[in-house]
Design a protein around this motif. Structure first.
Motif, PDB file in Angstrom:
ATOM      1  N   MET A   1       0.832  -1.183   0.000  1.00  0.00           N
ATOM      2  CA  MET A   1       0.000   0.000   0.000  1.00  0.00           C
ATOM      3  C   MET A   1       0.883   1.256   0.000  1.00  0.00           C
ATOM      4  N   SER A   2       0.498   2.217  -0.750  1.00  0.00           N
ATOM      5  CA  SER A   2       1.208   3.488  -0.848  1.00  0.00           C
ATOM      6  C   SER A   2       1.081   4.293   0.446  1.00  0.00           C
ATOM      7  N   GLU A   3       2.058   5.102   0.716  1.00  0.00           N
ATOM      8  CA  GLU A   3       2.007   5.996   1.870  1.00  0.00           C
ATOM      9  C   GLU A   3       2.127   7.455   1.423  1.00  0.00           C
ATOM     10  N   ASN A   4       1.586   7.760   0.252  1.00  0.00           N
ATOM     11  CA  ASN A   4       1.658   9.120  -0.280  1.00  0.00           C
ATOM     12  C   ASN A   4       0.952  10.137   0.592  1.00  0.00           C
ATOM     13  N   TYR A   5      -0.016   9.701   1.389  1.00  0.00           N
ATOM     14  CA  TYR A   5      -0.753  10.606   2.270  1.00  0.00           C
ATOM     15  C   TYR A   5       0.136  11.216   3.350  1.00  0.00           C
ATOM     16  N   LYS A   6       1.338  10.673   3.537  1.00  0.00           N
ATOM     17  CA  LYS A   6       2.246  11.166   4.570  1.00  0.00           C
ATOM     18  C   LYS A   6       3.121  12.327   4.086  1.00  0.00           C
TER      19      LYS A   6
END
Length: 88
Positions: free
Chosen positions: A1-6
């Motif tokens: 899962m991507s963690e681009n929200y961080k």
């Protein structure tokens, strides 16, 4: 899962970067205003008090690569403080 929200970067902001850094590549703007400010001495950042006002200009925690995880680790304290102030 991507963690681009961080991570978020706003290079068009007139204040970017708001702290002096050698390289802006990993400068995170997600927490433009640090939610840990209200924790005072318990935030864990590199700050000082100037004329009774908290000066965070030497702190890069919210703008660092791991800033999101650090802030989330302190979120329970922020929430508790908000709840205590609401009851007053």
């Amino acid at each position: 899962m991507s963690e681009n929200y961080k991570f978020f970067q706003h290079k068009d902001c007139e204040f970017f970067p708001c702290h002096k850094v050698k390289d802006t590549k990993d400068f995170n703007c997600l927490f433009c205003y640090c939610p840990l400010y209200t924790l005072g001495d318990k935030c864990g950042g590199n700050f000082k008090y100037v004329n009774g006002i908290k000066d965070c200009s030497n702190c890069l925690i919210p703008h660092s690569k791991n800033g999101y995880d650090y802030i989330m680790s302190k979120w329970e304290e922020v929430s508790r403080l908000a709840s205590e102030n609401h009851k007053k």
